[in-house]
Design an enzyme around this catalytic site. Structure first.
Site, PDB file in Angstrom:
ATOM      1  N   ALA A  40       0.833  -1.205   0.000  1.00 42.55           N
ATOM      2  CA  ALA A  40       0.000   0.000   0.000  1.00 42.55           C
ATOM      3  C   ALA A  40       0.869   1.259   0.000  1.00 42.55           C
ATOM      4  O   ALA A  40       0.656   2.178  -0.805  1.00 42.55           O
ATOM      5  CB  ALA A  40      -0.917  -0.016   1.225  1.00 42.55           C
ATOM      6  N   VAL A 105      15.117  -6.323  -0.302  1.00 42.08           N
ATOM      7  CA  VAL A 105      16.221  -5.552   0.267  1.00 42.08           C
ATOM      8  C   VAL A 105      16.674  -6.259   1.544  1.00 42.08           C
ATOM      9  O   VAL A 105      15.847  -6.660   2.376  1.00 42.08           O
ATOM     10  CB  VAL A 105      15.771  -4.111   0.555  1.00 42.08           C
ATOM     11  CG1 VAL A 105      16.818  -3.346   1.352  1.00 42.08           C
ATOM     12  CG2 VAL A 105      15.476  -3.395  -0.756  1.00 42.08           C
ATOM     13  N   CYS A 188      -3.918  -2.029  11.782  1.00 42.04           N
ATOM     14  CA  CYS A 188      -5.369  -1.996  11.957  1.00 42.04           C
ATOM     15  C   CYS A 188      -5.789  -2.538  13.326  1.00 42.04           C
ATOM     16  O   CYS A 188      -6.274  -3.661  13.439  1.00 42.04           O
ATOM     17  CB  CYS A 188      -6.125  -2.736  10.859  1.00 42.04           C
ATOM     18  SG  CYS A 188      -7.868  -2.295  10.928  1.00 42.04           S
ATOM     19  N   THR A 334      -2.525   1.978   9.205  1.00 39.46           N
ATOM     20  CA  THR A 334      -3.630   1.590   8.313  1.00 39.46           C
ATOM     21  C   THR A 334      -3.352   2.046   6.880  1.00 39.46           C
ATOM     22  O   THR A 334      -2.547   2.956   6.650  1.00 39.46           O
ATOM     23  CB  THR A 334      -4.958   2.268   8.755  1.00 39.46           C
ATOM     24  OG1 THR A 334      -4.742   3.693   8.800  1.00 39.46           O
ATOM     25  CG2 THR A 334      -5.423   1.789  10.106  1.00 39.46           C
ATOM     26  N   CYS A 368     -10.274   3.388  10.878  1.00 40.92           N
ATOM     27  CA  CYS A 368     -10.538   1.988  11.177  1.00 40.92           C
ATOM     28  C   CYS A 368     -12.039   1.765  11.073  1.00 40.92           C
ATOM     29  O   CYS A 368     -12.785   2.107  11.995  1.00 40.92           O
ATOM     30  CB  CYS A 368     -10.040   1.720  12.605  1.00 40.92           C
ATOM     31  SG  CYS A 368     -10.052  -0.010  12.998  1.00 40.92           S
TER      32      CYS A 368
HETATM   33  P1  FAD Z   1       2.146  -3.607   3.183  1.00 42.05           P
HETATM   34  O1  FAD Z   1       0.919  -3.199   2.461  1.00 42.05           O
HETATM   35  O2  FAD Z   1       2.088  -4.813   4.059  1.00 42.05           O
HETATM   36  O3  FAD Z   1       3.286  -3.769   2.069  1.00 42.05           O
HETATM   37  C1  FAD Z   1       4.624  -4.043   2.383  1.00 42.05           C
HETATM   38  C2  FAD Z   1       5.291  -4.577   1.120  1.00 42.05           C
HETATM   39  O4  FAD Z   1       6.706  -4.631   1.334  1.00 42.05           O
HETATM   40  C3  FAD Z   1       4.842  -5.972   0.753  1.00 42.05           C
HETATM   41  O5  FAD Z   1       4.413  -6.010  -0.586  1.00 42.05           O
HETATM   42  C4  FAD Z   1       6.084  -6.824   0.989  1.00 42.05           C
HETATM   43  O6  FAD Z   1       6.194  -7.925   0.089  1.00 42.05           O
HETATM   44  C5  FAD Z   1       7.195  -5.820   0.769  1.00 42.05           C
HETATM   45  N1  FAD Z   1       8.441  -6.182   1.452  1.00 42.05           N
HETATM   46  C6  FAD Z   1       8.590  -6.801   2.645  1.00 42.05           C
HETATM   47  N2  FAD Z   1       9.890  -6.998   2.914  1.00 42.05           N
HETATM   48  C7  FAD Z   1      10.589  -6.469   1.874  1.00 42.05           C
HETATM   49  C8  FAD Z   1      11.978  -6.370   1.574  1.00 42.05           C
HETATM   50  N3  FAD Z   1      12.910  -6.878   2.390  1.00 42.05           N
HETATM   51  N4  FAD Z   1      12.344  -5.775   0.427  1.00 42.05           N
HETATM   52  C9  FAD Z   1      11.415  -5.246  -0.427  1.00 42.05           C
HETATM   53  N5  FAD Z   1      10.085  -5.341  -0.187  1.00 42.05           N
HETATM   54  C10 FAD Z   1       9.678  -5.934   0.954  1.00 42.05           C
HETATM   55  N6  FAD Z   1      -6.115  -0.606   6.928  1.00 42.05           N
HETATM   56  C11 FAD Z   1      -7.163   0.256   6.744  1.00 42.05           C
HETATM   57  O7  FAD Z   1      -6.950   1.399   6.351  1.00 42.05           O
HETATM   58  N7  FAD Z   1      -8.454  -0.131   6.971  1.00 42.05           N
HETATM   59  C12 FAD Z   1      -8.760  -1.394   7.360  1.00 42.05           C
HETATM   60  O8  FAD Z   1      -9.945  -1.721   7.549  1.00 42.05           O
HETATM   61  C13 FAD Z   1      -7.695  -2.329   7.547  1.00 42.05           C
HETATM   62  N8  FAD Z   1      -7.965  -3.606   7.929  1.00 42.05           N
HETATM   63  C14 FAD Z   1      -6.940  -4.502   7.988  1.00 42.05           C
HETATM   64  C15 FAD Z   1      -7.248  -5.836   8.300  1.00 42.05           C
HETATM   65  C16 FAD Z   1      -6.254  -6.785   8.337  1.00 42.05           C
HETATM   66  C17 FAD Z   1      -6.618  -8.212   8.681  1.00 42.05           C
HETATM   67  C18 FAD Z   1      -4.905  -6.411   8.057  1.00 42.05           C
HETATM   68  C19 FAD Z   1      -3.825  -7.469   8.067  1.00 42.05           C
HETATM   69  C20 FAD Z   1      -4.593  -5.110   7.770  1.00 42.05           C
HETATM   70  C21 FAD Z   1      -5.603  -4.132   7.736  1.00 42.05           C
HETATM   71  N9  FAD Z   1      -5.323  -2.791   7.463  1.00 42.05           N
HETATM   72  C22 FAD Z   1      -6.359  -1.889   7.310  1.00 42.05           C
HETATM   73  C23 FAD Z   1      -3.914  -2.293   7.488  1.00 42.05           C
HETATM   74  C24 FAD Z   1      -3.309  -2.036   6.112  1.00 42.05           C
HETATM   75  O9  FAD Z   1      -3.483  -3.139   5.260  1.00 42.05           O
HETATM   76  C25 FAD Z   1      -1.819  -1.730   6.279  1.00 42.05           C
HETATM   77  O10 FAD Z   1      -1.678  -0.689   7.241  1.00 42.05           O
HETATM   78  C26 FAD Z   1      -1.172  -1.307   4.977  1.00 42.05           C
HETATM   79  O11 FAD Z   1      -1.196  -2.381   4.058  1.00 42.05           O
HETATM   80  C27 FAD Z   1       0.264  -0.825   5.215  1.00 42.05           C
HETATM   81  O12 FAD Z   1       0.936  -0.595   4.013  1.00 42.05           O
HETATM   82  P2  FAD Z   1       2.519  -0.874   3.893  1.00 42.05           P
HETATM   83  O13 FAD Z   1       2.882  -0.550   2.507  1.00 42.05           O
HETATM   84  O14 FAD Z   1       3.221  -0.231   5.009  1.00 42.05           O
HETATM   85  O15 FAD Z   1       2.655  -2.447   4.132  1.00 42.05           O
END
Ligand code: FAD
Length: 436
Positions: A40, A105, A188, A334, A368
């Site tokens: 995300a 990474v 979340c 989130t 949320c």
């Molecule tokens: P992520 O979306 O998890 O993406 C991280 C990415 O980094 C992944 O694609 C992964 O493969 C990659 N990665 C990992 N390690 C490495 C590495 N070493 N090198 C390169 N890439 C790497 N949010 C809301 O807003 N509303 C909701 O209702 C909500 N409900 C949720 C319900 C559940 C069950 C869950 C699990 C989450 C929910 N969330 C919700 C939270 C939301 O999904 C996350 O906060 C959001 O996806 C965070 O984005 P991010 O990019 O930080 O992490």
């Protein structure tokens, strides 16, 4: 239920449209902007950067072939979505014009302006965006990984397990269902109780609630961190006859015996162990910054990427920015937060590259949508310090059908078609007070 799989194995087995190969093109080892993670945060940052400046070379380093809409997993566990609605090929989630490097990474070398990949190769950058999400610590709970997906043990926190939650809910007609929540911070924070509400609502509608004992075991001391939302949530806890147990952390699971062990903190601060039999156990594991972040020069005290909570710029390395779950800003972790962070990060990162002052400020917004029953949501939207930040002029503590439709239809559409495309709806950054 099949054995729990790693993301890599799941990639192979995915029953989704076959992903195309990563972007082809000349292999480079140096970019204007390198983004770590294509989830995300990384996806939205790439889109917001491209939206503002198509001239810069941008690489996204991301190992997974699939991009997940994790907020949909609660709906999969509640039987409203199928899991296919929460995943798309990574190729289609990333904006055109960025180079996808399919790799992980392993380390950061901010002194050299380079990241080091798992194969040892190095990629240089002028500006870095760190967005690898957080790590779910399944192995912090004894016996859990061996039994996940079997023996009534499930979790909506994994793509491949959320359908098992729904399977368990539908087949359970008596016994004890336990829902757990670990210590904060987690992504979340409402998701552990959303699993409870949607399960209990199904049992209530099917006349089974009197036969099923429900427990919510929360390592913390409050039902929800923003006090205004506690009274409406308590009404649902009472409606579902759920017992609340605070200060109760899951430490072990014996799947064969169907027994969960909790460490329970008493009022005097002393801990005792308690064993509890279960028929269904919905687990949310402890969560932390990924090790390669926590062990890097980018980490702050708690392991997260140490950023200024308003500008999202790193506190020590000015050409490094971070957003999403991995960053240290004390907002609710989130996708909703990411929607507001991405434009701020894009504005400020490009200003930094142009040698201008950082002008955009993130206000800590996160949301949320609490799915308290099938058809109604309490839309909790708040910023730093728990300040209520409703998007609509309605009392946000009231469960609403309109908020349910937003959760089930509106927000997924906004995520795929706007946030990941650099179309910044309701996400105009506030100002730091610095002139552009
Ligand atoms: P992520 O979306 O998890 O993406 C991280 C990415 O980094 C992944 O694609 C992964 O493969 C990659 N990665 C990992 N390690 C490495 C590495 N070493 N090198 C390169 N890439 C790497 N949010 C809301 O807003 N509303 C909701 O209702 C909500 N409900 C949720 C319900 C559940 C069950 C869950 C699990 C989450 C929910 N969330 C919700 C939270 C939301 O999904 C996350 O906060 C959001 O996806 C965070 O984005 P991010 O990019 O930080 O992490």
């Amino acid at each position: 239920m099949e054995e729990p799989d790693t993301d890599h194995q799941a990639d192979e087995a995915a029953a989704v449209a076959k992903p195309k190969a990563p972007h082809s093109g000349p292999t480079r080892s140096s970019f204007d902007i390198v983004i770590v993670g294509g989830g995300a945060g990384g996806g939205a940052a790439a889109a917001s950067l491209r939206h503002r400046d198509k001239q810069r070379s941008i690489a996204v380093i991301e190992p997974s072939l699939r991009h997940f809409y994790q907020p949909g997993w609660t709906l999969v566990g509640g039987g409203i979505f199928n899991s296919g609605q929460t995943v798309r090929p990574m190729e289609t989630a990333l904006p055109r014009g960025v180079q996808w490097i399919r790799n992980s990474v392993a380390a950061f070398d901010p002194g050299q302006n380079e990241v080091i990949l798992e194969d040892g190769s190095r990629i240089a950058y002028r500006a870095l965006v760190v967005a690898p999400g957080l790590t779910l610590r399944w192995d912090a709970i004894d016996g859990l990984t061996e039994t996940l997906g079997r023996n009534g043990v499930t979790s909506n926190y994994r793509f491949d397990l959320a359908p098992y939650t729904w399977q368990l809910v539908q087949t359970m007609n008596q016994g004890r269902a336990i829902f757990t929540q670990p210590a904060m911070p987690i992504k979340c924070a409402g998701a552990p109780q959303k699993a409870l509400y949607l399960s209990a609502d199904y049992w209530r509608r099917n006349g089974l609630l009197d036969n099923i004992e429900i427990e919510f075991r929360n390592a913390g001391g409050v039902l929800f961190g923003v006090p205004e939302f506690v009274p409406p949530l308590m009404k649902y806890i009472e409606r579902y006859h759920a017992q609340l147990k605070f200060g109760s952390s899951l430490i072990a699971v014996d799947g064969e015996r169907k027994v969960a062990t909790f460490e329970v903190k008493g009022a005097d601060g002393a801990s005792t162990r308690e064993e509890r039999g279960f028929d269904m156990l919905h687990v949310v594991p402890p969560q932390s910054a990924p090790d390669f972040v926590a062990n890097s020069p980018l980490a702050g005290e708690a392991g997260w990427v140490a950023v200024d909570q308003r500008t999202l710029q790193h506190l020590r390395f000015p050409n490094v920015f971070s957003l999403g779950d991995a960053c240290s800003a004390p907002n609710a972790k989130t996708a909703a937060a990411v929607r507001k962070q991405a434009p701020v990060l894009a504005e400020n990162l490009l200003a930094m590259l142009r040698g201008r002052p950082l002008s955009a400020a993130y206000d800590g917004y996160g949301a949320c949508p609490l799915t308290v029953e099938r058809g109604k949501v309490v839309m909790a939207e708040f910023g730093y310090g728990g300040k209520l930040m409703p998007s609509f002029p309605l009392d946000p503590t009231v469960p609403r059908r309109s908020a349910w439709h937003l959760k089930v239809s509106g927000l997924p559409w906004i995520y795929w078609n706007m946030m990941l495309r650099g179309q910044e709806v309701l996400a105009r950054p506030a100002s730091t007070g610095n002139k552009r």
